[in-house]
Design a protein around this motif. Structure first.
Motif, mmCIF file in Angstrom:
data_model
loop_
_atom_site.group_PDB
_atom_site.id
_atom_site.type_symbol
_atom_site.label_atom_id
_atom_site.label_comp_id
_atom_site.label_asym_id
_atom_site.label_seq_id
_atom_site.Cartn_x
_atom_site.Cartn_y
_atom_site.Cartn_z
ATOM 1 N N LEU A 198 5.064 8.580 30.545
ATOM 2 C CA LEU A 198 4.228 7.394 30.699
ATOM 3 C C LEU A 198 4.746 6.252 29.831
ATOM 4 N N ARG A 199 4.826 5.063 30.445
ATOM 5 C CA ARG A 199 5.119 3.827 29.708
ATOM 6 C C ARG A 199 4.070 2.791 30.090
ATOM 7 N N VAL A 200 3.583 2.077 29.089
ATOM 8 C CA VAL A 200 2.574 1.047 29.311
ATOM 9 C C VAL A 200 3.101 -0.268 28.756
ATOM 10 N N ALA A 201 2.989 -1.324 29.555
ATOM 11 C CA ALA A 201 3.482 -2.633 29.131
ATOM 12 C C ALA A 201 2.408 -3.692 29.337
ATOM 13 N N ILE A 202 2.394 -4.674 28.446
ATOM 14 C CA ILE A 202 1.583 -5.878 28.617
ATOM 15 C C ILE A 202 2.546 -7.024 28.891
ATOM 16 N N VAL A 203 2.362 -7.667 30.026
ATOM 17 C CA VAL A 203 3.212 -8.791 30.418
ATOM 18 C C VAL A 203 2.311 -10.014 30.511
ATOM 19 N N THR A 204 2.370 -10.849 29.483
ATOM 20 C CA THR A 204 1.425 -11.953 29.352
ATOM 21 C C THR A 204 2.122 -13.301 29.334
ATOM 22 N N ALA A 205 1.434 -14.315 29.822
ATOM 23 C CA ALA A 205 1.962 -15.682 29.770
ATOM 24 C C ALA A 205 1.881 -16.266 28.365
#
Length: 325
Positions: free
Chosen positions: A231-238
């Motif tokens: 499992l990999r979790v990412a936050i991709v935010t402006a």
């Protein structure tokens, strides 16, 4: 003994979120309920093609195989189909090896009303009215967007990407930007509140429960040197600096320290998503999702100030006989 659904990470799905039902939906649209029923019953043993959420759901359920003692994941179906036309859904699940056995077939009634009854941390649907109404009622719901992304059967890792504001956190900061129509007041506000964690957004519960797996993965990696995390979790935010500090403060408060953080600062999110290749991406703004969906399974979270117009425009009917959802 009652099944301990409250101890599981539960994701609820509609039929069309998991499978491509465009052909059957066309029959319903063109010829009505009875023709749709005959069409489905005549093809009970013909599996549906894979849909937008299939890659995510398949890998999420695989976590039960990796942690057989805990069996921590449950996926349930909440569908507008009738029980007999829903047979094809379960047979398709069996064909693909998806361990989905619980749920509800509501014969045209709105299924999202049962999100809480099944303890779901997320409801995925292709029915815009159900998703918007669920969000208005305070349920965590997302609208799957059309995509032609092919699932790679050789890729066993589960990668999940989240936007931050309006998805994991509430829209407090978004409201400042929308009101002021400028980045500087937004950055000033976030810097002034950098030590104050954000309040929860619609997918915070899902996110923190996924954090449970991250801790299991870390523990297993320490005891098994050859173990490859699933499992990999990412936050991709402006966001970009200096608005990053409050994100980190919030994640620390939530006990989630293992997420990858991408601070895009106006750079198109698709550029990172095409490298990361998440199996699902959650965002509250169509402007980000419309480009991403061409190469990433994408889900709109119609929450907060960014989606007021959408929520006001959609007035779903509790007895809408759109059975093919």
């Amino acid at each position: 003994m009652a099944y301990p659904i409250e101890k599981k990470l539960v994701v609820a799905v509609s039929s069309r979120a998991v499978f491509d039902m465009d052909e059957a939906n066309a029959v319903f649209d063109d010829h009505g309920v009875e023709a749709y029923r005959k069409f489905q019953l005549g093809r009970l043993d013909v599996p549906f093609e894979r849909g937008v959420a299939f890659p995510f759901i398949r890998r999420l359920l695989r976590l039960n195989n990796l942690y057989p003692d805990q069996q921590p994941v449950e996926v349930v179906v909440l569908s507008r189909n009738s029980p007999d036309t829903g047979q094809r859904f379960f047979r398709s699940c069996q064909h693909y090896g998806l361990a989905i056995s619980r749920g509800a077939f509501l014969s045209g009634q709105s299924p999202h009303l049962y999100i809480g009854a099944f303890n779901a941390s997320l409801f995925l649907s292709a029915h815009r009215g159900d998703v918007v109404d669920a969000t208005i009622r305070g349920f965590p719901a997302g609208l799957v967007l059309p995509t032609k992304v092919a699932d790679d059967d050789t890729d066993h890792e589960l990668r999940i990407a989240f936007d931050f504001d309006g998805v994991l956190a509430n829209d407090e900061a978004e409201k400042v930007y929308v009101r002021e129509k400028s980045l500087q007041p937004y950055h000033d506000y976030e810097v002034a509140n950098k030590a104050k964690p954000h309040h929860a957004g619609p997918l915070k519960d899902l996110f923190t429960k996924i954090g449970f797996f991250q801790r299991l993965e870390a523990k297993r990696s320490l005891s098994e040197s050859s173990y490859v995390p699933a499992l990999r979790v990412a936050i991709v935010t402006a966001r970009n600096a200096p608005a990053d500090e409050r994100v980190v403060t919030t994640l620390r408060e939530w006990g989630f320290g293992a997420a990858e953080l991408f601070l895009m600062g106006g750079i198109e999110k698709k550029r990172v998503l095409d490298v990361l290749k998440p199996h699902i991406f959650f965002d509250d703004q169509l402007v980000h999702l419309e480009t991403a969906a061409s190469s990433t399974p994408s889900v709109l979270i119609p929450f907060g100030v960014r989606n007021e117009e959408l929520r006001n425009a959609v007035v779903p009917s509790a007895t809408d006989l759109d059975l093919n959802k």
